[in-house]
Design a protein around this motif. Structure first.
Motif, PDB file in Angstrom:
ATOM      1  N   PHE A   1       0.812  -1.218   0.000  1.00  0.00           N
ATOM      2  CA  PHE A   1       0.000   0.000   0.000  1.00  0.00           C
ATOM      3  C   PHE A   1       0.847   1.271   0.000  1.00  0.00           C
ATOM      4  CE2 PHE A   1      -2.499  -3.409   1.864  1.00  0.00           C
ATOM      5  CZ  PHE A   1      -3.585  -3.393   0.999  1.00  0.00           C
ATOM      6  N   ASN A   2       1.987   1.237   0.684  1.00  0.00           N
ATOM      7  CA  ASN A   2       2.875   2.401   0.669  1.00  0.00           C
ATOM      8  C   ASN A   2       3.869   2.343  -0.481  1.00  0.00           C
ATOM      9  OD1 ASN A   2       1.658   3.336   2.985  1.00  0.00           O
ATOM     10  ND2 ASN A   2       3.170   2.443   4.347  1.00  0.00           N
ATOM     11  N   GLU A   3       3.950   1.162  -1.117  1.00  0.00           N
ATOM     12  CA  GLU A   3       4.856   0.933  -2.238  1.00  0.00           C
ATOM     13  C   GLU A   3       6.307   1.248  -1.879  1.00  0.00           C
ATOM     14  OE1 GLU A   3       3.367   2.937  -5.689  1.00  0.00           O
ATOM     15  OE2 GLU A   3       1.808   1.448  -6.012  1.00  0.00           O
ATOM     16  N   GLU A   4       6.730   0.685  -0.738  1.00  0.00           N
ATOM     17  CA  GLU A   4       8.123   0.811  -0.321  1.00  0.00           C
ATOM     18  C   GLU A   4       8.445  -0.336   0.634  1.00  0.00           C
ATOM     19  OE1 GLU A   4       7.366   3.917   3.402  1.00  0.00           O
ATOM     20  OE2 GLU A   4       8.358   4.601   1.580  1.00  0.00           O
ATOM     21  N   ASN A   5       9.736  -0.588   0.831  1.00  0.00           N
ATOM     22  CA  ASN A   5      10.155  -1.648   1.739  1.00  0.00           C
ATOM     23  C   ASN A   5      10.140  -1.160   3.191  1.00  0.00           C
ATOM     24  OD1 ASN A   5      10.717  -3.786  -0.109  1.00  0.00           O
ATOM     25  ND2 ASN A   5      12.575  -2.712  -0.741  1.00  0.00           N
ATOM     26  N   ASP A   6       9.636  -2.001   4.093  1.00  0.00           N
ATOM     27  CA  ASP A   6       9.648  -1.718   5.528  1.00  0.00           C
ATOM     28  C   ASP A   6      10.703  -2.589   6.203  1.00  0.00           C
ATOM     29  OD1 ASP A   6       7.558   0.063   5.258  1.00  0.00           O
ATOM     30  OD2 ASP A   6       6.026  -1.429   5.738  1.00  0.00           O
ATOM     31  N   GLU A   7      11.344  -2.076   7.244  1.00  0.00           N
ATOM     32  CA  GLU A   7      12.304  -2.856   8.014  1.00  0.00           C
ATOM     33  C   GLU A   7      11.556  -3.812   8.945  1.00  0.00           C
ATOM     34  OE1 GLU A   7      15.446  -0.730   9.996  1.00  0.00           O
ATOM     35  OE2 GLU A   7      15.223   0.951   8.616  1.00  0.00           O
ATOM     36  N   VAL A   8      12.012  -5.057   9.013  1.00  0.00           N
ATOM     37  CA  VAL A   8      11.394  -6.043   9.899  1.00  0.00           C
ATOM     38  C   VAL A   8      12.482  -6.852  10.602  1.00  0.00           C
ATOM     39  CG1 VAL A   8       9.326  -6.226   8.468  1.00  0.00           C
ATOM     40  CG2 VAL A   8      11.214  -7.819   8.106  1.00  0.00           C
ATOM     41  N   VAL A   9      12.088  -7.492  11.713  1.00  0.00           N
ATOM     42  CA  VAL A   9      12.968  -8.399  12.444  1.00  0.00           C
ATOM     43  C   VAL A   9      12.410  -9.806  12.280  1.00  0.00           C
ATOM     44  CG1 VAL A   9      13.976  -8.993  14.676  1.00  0.00           C
ATOM     45  CG2 VAL A   9      13.462  -6.595  14.134  1.00  0.00           C
ATOM     46  N   VAL A  10      13.243 -10.731  11.837  1.00  0.00           N
ATOM     47  CA  VAL A  10      12.846 -12.127  11.698  1.00  0.00           C
ATOM     48  C   VAL A  10      13.329 -12.892  12.932  1.00  0.00           C
ATOM     49  CG1 VAL A  10      12.982 -14.213  10.296  1.00  0.00           C
ATOM     50  CG2 VAL A  10      12.973 -11.969   9.191  1.00  0.00           C
ATOM     51  N   LEU A  11      12.411 -13.605  13.568  1.00  0.00           N
ATOM     52  CA  LEU A  11      12.714 -14.347  14.799  1.00  0.00           C
ATOM     53  C   LEU A  11      12.639 -15.844  14.527  1.00  0.00           C
ATOM     54  CD1 LEU A  11      10.381 -12.239  17.100  1.00  0.00           C
ATOM     55  CD2 LEU A  11      12.864 -11.999  16.941  1.00  0.00           C
ATOM     56  N   GLU A  12      13.493 -16.601  15.189  1.00  0.00           N
ATOM     57  CA  GLU A  12      13.447 -18.062  15.085  1.00  0.00           C
ATOM     58  C   GLU A  12      13.312 -18.663  16.483  1.00  0.00           C
ATOM     59  OE1 GLU A  12      17.048 -19.449  13.311  1.00  0.00           O
ATOM     60  OE2 GLU A  12      18.356 -18.409  14.724  1.00  0.00           O
ATOM     61  N   ASN A  13      13.016 -19.970  16.526  1.00  0.00           N
ATOM     62  CA  ASN A  13      12.794 -20.662  17.805  1.00  0.00           C
ATOM     63  C   ASN A  13      11.758 -19.935  18.652  1.00  0.00           C
ATOM     64  OD1 ASN A  13      14.898 -22.459  17.070  1.00  0.00           O
ATOM     65  ND2 ASN A  13      16.420 -21.048  17.915  1.00  0.00           N
ATOM     66  N   VAL A  14      10.717 -19.442  17.981  1.00  0.00           N
ATOM     67  CA  VAL A  14       9.663 -18.694  18.680  1.00  0.00           C
ATOM     68  C   VAL A  14       8.757 -19.682  19.410  1.00  0.00           C
ATOM     69  CG1 VAL A  14       7.733 -17.105  18.424  1.00  0.00           C
ATOM     70  CG2 VAL A  14       9.747 -16.886  16.934  1.00  0.00           C
ATOM     71  N   VAL A  15       8.590 -19.454  20.714  1.00  0.00           N
ATOM     72  CA  VAL A  15       7.750 -20.329  21.537  1.00  0.00           C
ATOM     73  C   VAL A  15       6.807 -19.471  22.368  1.00  0.00           C
ATOM     74  CG1 VAL A  15       7.714 -22.065  23.374  1.00  0.00           C
ATOM     75  CG2 VAL A  15       9.549 -22.090  21.674  1.00  0.00           C
ATOM     76  N   ILE A  16       5.534 -19.845  22.373  1.00  0.00           N
ATOM     77  CA  ILE A  16       4.566 -19.213  23.272  1.00  0.00           C
ATOM     78  C   ILE A  16       4.667 -19.936  24.608  1.00  0.00           C
ATOM     79  CG2 ILE A  16       2.127 -18.743  23.708  1.00  0.00           C
ATOM     80  CD1 ILE A  16       1.709 -18.712  20.681  1.00  0.00           C
ATOM     81  N   GLU A  17       5.129 -19.222  25.629  1.00  0.00           N
ATOM     82  CA  GLU A  17       5.375 -19.824  26.936  1.00  0.00           C
ATOM     83  C   GLU A  17       4.093 -19.802  27.760  1.00  0.00           C
ATOM     84  OE1 GLU A  17       7.998 -21.362  27.564  1.00  0.00           O
ATOM     85  OE2 GLU A  17       9.459 -20.596  26.113  1.00  0.00           O
ATOM     86  N   GLN A  18       3.536 -20.995  27.958  1.00  0.00           N
ATOM     87  CA  GLN A  18       2.332 -21.146  28.774  1.00  0.00           C
ATOM     88  C   GLN A  18       2.342 -22.555  29.362  1.00  0.00           C
ATOM     89  OE1 GLN A  18      -0.737 -20.376  25.857  1.00  0.00           O
ATOM     90  NE2 GLN A  18      -0.615 -22.442  25.041  1.00  0.00           N
ATOM     91  N   GLY A  19       1.217 -22.998  29.953  1.00  0.00           N
ATOM     92  CA  GLY A  19       1.167 -24.325  30.545  1.00  0.00           C
ATOM     93  C   GLY A  19       1.620 -25.398  29.584  1.00  0.00           C
TER      94      GLY A  19
END
Length: 256
Positions: free
Chosen positions: A171-189
């Motif tokens: 929609f803005n027709e440009e590149n946005d900076e992002v952070v790519v994460l690995e080993n992502v875990v939702i910590e819960q029971g």
């Protein structure tokens, strides 16, 4: 002489295009603000809540209730707006943006309707997909990932910074900076292993001066949204594996 559109609330004069089924709804106010800004519909600090829906002889006030996704990776959206009488209708984000201009009416319908056939084009491409049989092997993996039941509320995460990347904002027709994460875990029971996820490299995150390999803890909300590849980017910004999940508004971040 300029023609002023009359402010008329007349449902009989509006051509509705209601959604055909379920559509994506906003998780919370921050999710709403993120999407509205992504569509280019608000640039102010306080995000707009009401918008003009204009036709040739009348205009009406609408609010945005949600959106549909389409495209091979779901990178394109169709907005679902609600009129004051409760009727719903679909509209392309760029078209709704044009309606907010006082000069609206000079554009042609052929121009704004051009993006809409995208879902049809997807169905018209079986021949181009046949020579990519090797991709079928990855399809079951994608299906397994879509079966993950994502929590709707904010949860606690642990993850590792994989790399920084650039993502194309349609929609803005440009590149946005992002952070790519690995080993992502939702910590819960019962912890939920997500694998790869991404988030915007916001001003808040930049203050932490993140680096690849750093382990993190943070709170946030996760949604299924594939990372769009950047356009014309250097090799270091390319992510080899598909990243199918996005973390919205990470907070309470700690390096562990």
């Amino acid at each position: 002489m300029a023609i002023t559109l009359p402010h008329i609330e007349d449902a009989n004069r509006t051509a509705y295009l209601p959604p055909k089924g379920e559509y994506e709804k906003f998780i919370d106010e921050s999710h709403y603000a993120e999407k509205v800004r992504e569509w280019g519909l608000s640039t102010t600090k306080e995000v707009k809540k009401e918008f003009w829906y204009k036709e040739r002889d009348h205009q009406r006030i609408v609010t945005i209730k949600g959106y549909e996704t389409y495209g091979q990776s779901g990178e394109f959206n169709t907005i679902i707006v609600e009129f004051q009488d409760g009727n719903l209708s679909c509209i392309h984000p760029a078209y709704l943006k044009e309606m907010q201009a006082s000069s609206f009416g000079k554009v042609t319908f052929s121009d704004v309707n051009e993006p809409s056939p995208a879902p049809v084009k997807k169905n018209e491409q079986p021949s181009t997909a046949k020579h990519k049989k090797d991709k079928k092997e990855t399809e079951p993996k994608k299906e397994k990932q879509t079966k993950i039941e994502l929590p709707e509320e904010k949860v606690h995460f642990t993850a590792t910074v994989k790399q920084f990347s650039l993502s194309w904002n349609h929609f803005n027709e440009e590149n946005d900076e992002v952070v790519v994460l690995e080993n992502v875990v939702i910590e819960q029971g019962n912890p939920i292993e997500i694998g790869l996820a991404w988030c915007a490299h916001s001003k808040t995150l930049k203050k932490f001066e993140l680096a690849p390999g750093e382990k993190l803890e943070f709170d946030g909300k996760i949604v299924k949204k594939k990372l769009p590849n950047g356009k014309d980017v250097e090799e270091k910004f390319i992510v080899g594996d598909p990243v199918l999940y996005k973390v919205n508004n990470p907070s309470k971040l700690k390096k562990s």
